[in-house]
Design a protein around this motif. Structure first.
Motif, PDB file in Angstrom:
ATOM      1  N   ALA A  64       0.833  -1.209   0.000  1.00 49.07           N
ATOM      2  CA  ALA A  64       0.000   0.000   0.000  1.00 49.07           C
ATOM      3  C   ALA A  64       0.864   1.255   0.000  1.00 49.07           C
ATOM      4  CB  ALA A  64      -0.920  -0.017   1.221  1.00 49.07           C
ATOM      5  N   LEU A  65       1.948   1.262   0.774  1.00 43.21           N
ATOM      6  CA  LEU A  65       2.868   2.405   0.792  1.00 43.21           C
ATOM      7  C   LEU A  65       3.453   2.651  -0.596  1.00 43.21           C
ATOM      8  CD1 LEU A  65       4.708   1.761   4.171  1.00 43.21           C
ATOM      9  CD2 LEU A  65       3.401   3.818   3.595  1.00 43.21           C
ATOM     10  N   VAL A  66       3.834   1.583  -1.296  1.00 42.12           N
ATOM     11  CA  VAL A  66       4.381   1.730  -2.646  1.00 42.12           C
ATOM     12  C   VAL A  66       3.317   2.275  -3.595  1.00 42.12           C
ATOM     13  CG1 VAL A  66       5.268   0.459  -4.632  1.00 42.12           C
ATOM     14  CG2 VAL A  66       6.151  -0.038  -2.349  1.00 42.12           C
ATOM     15  N   MET A  67       2.101   1.713  -3.498  1.00 48.23           N
ATOM     16  CA  MET A  67       1.028   2.124  -4.391  1.00 48.23           C
ATOM     17  C   MET A  67       0.707   3.606  -4.215  1.00 48.23           C
ATOM     18  SD  MET A  67      -1.435   1.244  -6.608  1.00 48.23           S
ATOM     19  CE  MET A  67      -1.076   2.861  -7.292  1.00 48.23           C
ATOM     20  N   VAL A  68       0.479   4.025  -2.986  1.00 46.11           N
ATOM     21  CA  VAL A  68       0.100   5.415  -2.718  1.00 46.11           C
ATOM     22  C   VAL A  68       1.265   6.360  -2.971  1.00 46.11           C
ATOM     23  CG1 VAL A  68      -0.704   7.009  -0.939  1.00 46.11           C
ATOM     24  CG2 VAL A  68      -1.660   4.708  -1.068  1.00 46.11           C
ATOM     25  N   GLY A  69       2.472   5.902  -2.715  1.00 39.79           N
ATOM     26  CA  GLY A  69       3.639   6.768  -2.896  1.00 39.79           C
ATOM     27  C   GLY A  69       4.043   6.984  -4.338  1.00 39.79           C
ATOM     28  N   MET A  70       3.689   6.041  -5.213  1.00 32.04           N
ATOM     29  CA  MET A  70       4.104   6.152  -6.617  1.00 32.04           C
ATOM     30  C   MET A  70       3.245   7.130  -7.401  1.00 32.04           C
ATOM     31  SD  MET A  70       5.105   2.269  -7.742  1.00 32.04           S
ATOM     32  CE  MET A  70       5.478   2.770  -9.417  1.00 32.04           C
ATOM     33  N   VAL A  71       1.966   7.240  -7.037  1.00 30.85           N
ATOM     34  CA  VAL A  71       1.068   8.081  -7.814  1.00 30.85           C
ATOM     35  C   VAL A  71       0.030   8.707  -6.882  1.00 30.85           C
ATOM     36  CG1 VAL A  71      -0.432   6.102  -8.330  1.00 30.85           C
ATOM     37  CG2 VAL A  71      -0.499   8.112  -9.814  1.00 30.85           C
ATOM     38  N   SER A  72      -0.367   9.924  -7.174  1.00 28.92           N
ATOM     39  CA  SER A  72      -1.393  10.591  -6.372  1.00 28.92           C
ATOM     40  C   SER A  72      -2.696   9.812  -6.429  1.00 28.92           C
ATOM     41  CB  SER A  72      -1.621  12.008  -6.898  1.00 28.92           C
ATOM     42  OG  SER A  72      -2.759  12.579  -6.292  1.00 28.92           O
ATOM     43  N   TYR A  73      -3.409   9.778  -5.314  1.00 31.46           N
ATOM     44  CA  TYR A  73      -4.661   9.008  -5.260  1.00 31.46           C
ATOM     45  C   TYR A  73      -5.667   9.519  -6.284  1.00 31.46           C
ATOM     46  CZ  TYR A  73      -7.288  12.720  -2.882  1.00 31.46           C
ATOM     47  OH  TYR A  73      -7.937  13.890  -2.578  1.00 31.46           O
ATOM     48  N   THR A  74      -5.536  10.779  -6.710  1.00 27.14           N
ATOM     49  CA  THR A  74      -6.472  11.340  -7.692  1.00 27.14           C
ATOM     50  C   THR A  74      -6.197  10.840  -9.102  1.00 27.14           C
ATOM     51  OG1 THR A  74      -5.059  13.279  -8.009  1.00 27.14           O
ATOM     52  CG2 THR A  74      -6.786  13.432  -6.331  1.00 27.14           C
ATOM     53  N   LYS A  75      -5.036  10.206  -9.312  1.00 27.73           N
ATOM     54  CA  LYS A  75      -4.656   9.740 -10.651  1.00 27.73           C
ATOM     55  C   LYS A  75      -4.558   8.229 -10.736  1.00 27.73           C
ATOM     56  CE  LYS A  75      -2.007  13.968 -11.545  1.00 27.73           C
ATOM     57  NZ  LYS A  75      -0.670  14.537 -11.878  1.00 27.73           N
ATOM     58  N   ILE A  76      -4.985   7.536  -9.688  1.00 28.44           N
ATOM     59  CA  ILE A  76      -4.886   6.077  -9.685  1.00 28.44           C
ATOM     60  C   ILE A  76      -5.919   5.473 -10.628  1.00 28.44           C
ATOM     61  CG2 ILE A  76      -5.272   4.010  -8.272  1.00 28.44           C
ATOM     62  CD1 ILE A  76      -4.089   5.477  -5.917  1.00 28.44           C
ATOM     63  N   SER A  77      -5.467   4.516 -11.432  1.00 26.84           N
ATOM     64  CA  SER A  77      -6.378   3.769 -12.297  1.00 26.84           C
ATOM     65  C   SER A  77      -7.042   2.672 -11.475  1.00 26.84           C
ATOM     66  CB  SER A  77      -5.611   3.136 -13.467  1.00 26.84           C
ATOM     67  OG  SER A  77      -6.416   2.202 -14.155  1.00 26.84           O
ATOM     68  N   VAL A  78      -8.361   2.733 -11.352  1.00 23.99           N
ATOM     69  CA  VAL A  78      -9.076   1.755 -10.522  1.00 23.99           C
ATOM     70  C   VAL A  78      -8.996   0.358 -11.109  1.00 23.99           C
ATOM     71  CG1 VAL A  78     -11.332   1.155  -9.556  1.00 23.99           C
ATOM     72  CG2 VAL A  78     -10.623   3.542  -9.664  1.00 23.99           C
ATOM     73  N   ASP A  79      -8.936   0.246 -12.431  1.00 26.61           N
ATOM     74  CA  ASP A  79      -8.926  -1.068 -13.080  1.00 26.61           C
ATOM     75  C   ASP A  79      -7.606  -1.808 -12.884  1.00 26.61           C
ATOM     76  OD1 ASP A  79     -11.508  -0.720 -14.014  1.00 26.61           O
ATOM     77  OD2 ASP A  79     -10.828   0.304 -15.825  1.00 26.61           O
ATOM     78  N   ALA A  80      -6.498  -1.122 -12.974  1.00 30.14           N
ATOM     79  CA  ALA A  80      -5.188  -1.767 -12.825  1.00 30.14           C
ATOM     80  C   ALA A  80      -4.254  -0.809 -12.089  1.00 30.14           C
ATOM     81  CB  ALA A  80      -4.615  -2.126 -14.194  1.00 30.14           C
TER      82      ALA A  80
END
Length: 491
Positions: A286-302
């Motif tokens: 989760a730290l890697v996921m949130v740290g790599m990209v802003s939550y506003t730009k996360i692709s929900v599908d992948a």
């Protein structure tokens, strides 16, 4: 004695001589139980759940959601640990309830576990087929009919794993070790490759101002409150409820008690250690996921795959595909093992046809009931839209969690003399907190899920009244309840 009052004696539940009423082979040692727990708790969701919940519910606070969900599940895990150390039987929560609360409640919990494990196996198998087709597409393989290919792949994986579980617990265990090690390597690659691309600004202060949604309230809590919310503390706790689905599975370790060396001590340790390791791994991803990209730009599908592509590490999408397939394969395998052991125990007690409790003389596994479970999983996965019913898996599990937590409190009062290999600290405070946490997770599920669950339970009570009540071994007062130890088989 009526079926409402009759309870299974502890001596019949565990056996007087061997400490477990079974004729199954001892195959599990403490390290094996940790692998069993990781096999079922770490699936494909580790690569997606953090991103989806960050984008839709909690923002960067999803990291706190993982911690909250982990703590809630740890409370339940401690309760399971005490009861499994006292009653080391393959029925897990079903047998615990039979001894503590009585036959009717044991049937209710057993029926909930059937829903949880059987439906979960079908849900995960269906997801496995979808991910396998997507992985082939990502690898450049053109499929003329992806839907039919997915159906064939689902059939193949269920037939294969049913055969593994039916024929040899030891072979299944060896395969599990290999697959768990491989998927942990894939997860390790995600963490190591992703760390250099972290941007501290994406974490913010782990809090996003709450937002009222325009969608109609769907969960029990939203209906009570009168509106739907996302983000803020409401979103963080709401995401924790969804994330708890990822941790569910440590309870399956308890179903292996009869096949575990020194179960009263090994099973509690295996459950707790596997849950702690899974929590650490989930938080790290989760730290890697949130740290790599802003939550506003996360692709929900992948979520993860798209984040790595944006970081110029597109090849990681293939690693994620492999890790997801391995993760789901181990989940199906362990779920089928757990389901066979629960039904095996219910059949042994006469609540379902006793023929299902037959143990293969050659393989020392409940192969008959395994084939039945595998067949039902195939039918569900191929012909029922099971992916829309996955919340039922969560509700069935949480229902058992509640009874186990209450069971610790009641058993301490009713049966203080029983030997315990593990004791919940600060009882009854910790079991009471587990009940509160379980209730919170349950009210965050949709009302429609509750309605389907209620229908399942009404149907189950009908089955009990028509068959289980009359065929139960406890319905024969003239004969003593057999301990059914059967001796331990070693291979």
């Amino acid at each position: 004695m009526t079926s409402i009052l009759r309870r299974l004696p502890p001596s019949a539940a565990t056996g007087l001589r061997t400490g477990a009423r079974h004729s199954l082979a001892e195959v599990y040692r403490p390290a094996d139980l940790v692998v069993l727990g990781l096999g079922v708790m770490i699936g494909a969701g580790i690569f997606s759940v953090a991103g989806r919940q960050a984008a839709t519910a909690a923002g960067p606070g999803v990291i706190l959601s993982f911690m909250i969900a982990g703590i809630a599940c740890l409370l339940a895990c401690l309760c399971y640990a005490e009861l499994s150390s006292t009653i080391p039987a393959s029925g897990s929560a079903y047998t615990f309830t039979y001894v503590i609360f009585g036959e009717v409640w044991a049937w209710v919990i057993g029926w909930a576990l059937i829903l949880e494990l059987q439906l979960a196996a079908a849900v995960v198998a269906r997801a496995w087929g979808e991910i396998a087709v997507g992985a082939l597409a990502n690898a450049g393989v053109r499929l003329p009919s992806p839907g039919r290919v997915a159906d064939l792949l689902v059939l193949a994986i269920l037939v294969l794993l049913t055969g593994v579980v039916a024929l040899s617990a030891r072979v299944g265990l060896r395969a599990l070790w290999v697959m768990v090690a491989a998927k942990l390597l894939a997860i390790g690659a995600v963490i190591v490759v992703g760390l250099p691309h972290l941007d501290a600004r994406n974490f913010g202060d782990f809090y996003v101002p709450p937002k009222t949604l325009t969608t109609a309230p769907a969960t029990v809590l939203e209906i009570v409150v009168g509106e739907s919310h996302a983000f803020g503390w409401f979103g963080i706790f709401s995401a924790a409820s969804a994330i708890a689905f990822a941790y569910i599975g440590f309870d399956v370790v308890a179903t292996a008690a009869e096949e575990t060396v020194n179960a009263p001590r090994a099973v509690p340790r295996g459950m707790i250690r596997s849950l702690v390791v899974a929590t650490v791994v989930y938080v790290a991803v989760a730290l890697v996921m949130v740290g790599m990209v802003s939550y506003t730009k996360i692709s929900v599908d992948a979520p993860l795959a798209s984040a790595f592509r944006a970081a110029g590490e597109g090849w990681m999408a293939h690693v994620i595909d492999v890790g997801a397939l391995l993760g789901l394969t181990t989940v199906i395998l362990v779920l089928m093992v757990g389901q066979t052991r629960v039904l095996f125990s219910m059949a042994r007690d006469g609540l379902i046809p006793r023929g299902l409790a037959a143990v293969s003389r050659r393989y020392h596994t409940p192969s008959r009931v395994t084939l039945v479970i595998g067949g039902i999983a195939i039918v569900l996965a191929e012909f029922v839209p099971v992916l829309t019913l996955q919340e039922l898996v969560v509700l069935g599990t949480l229902f058992a969690f509640g009874f186990v937590a209450a069971g610790v409190i009641v058993m301490r009062r009713r049966m203080p003399h029983l030997e315990r290999g593990f004791r919940v600290p600060l009882s009854p405070v910790v079991p009471a907190l587990s009940l509160v946490a379980t209730f919170w997770l349950m009210v965050n599920l949709r009302l429609l899920t509750w309605l389907w669950f209620a229908l399942w339970m009404v149907f189950g009570l009908g089955v009990y009244l028509a068959y289980g009540r009359r065929h139960s071994v406890l319905a024969r007062p003239a004969a003593p309840v057999p301990a059914r130890s059967g001796g331990r088989h070693r291979r």
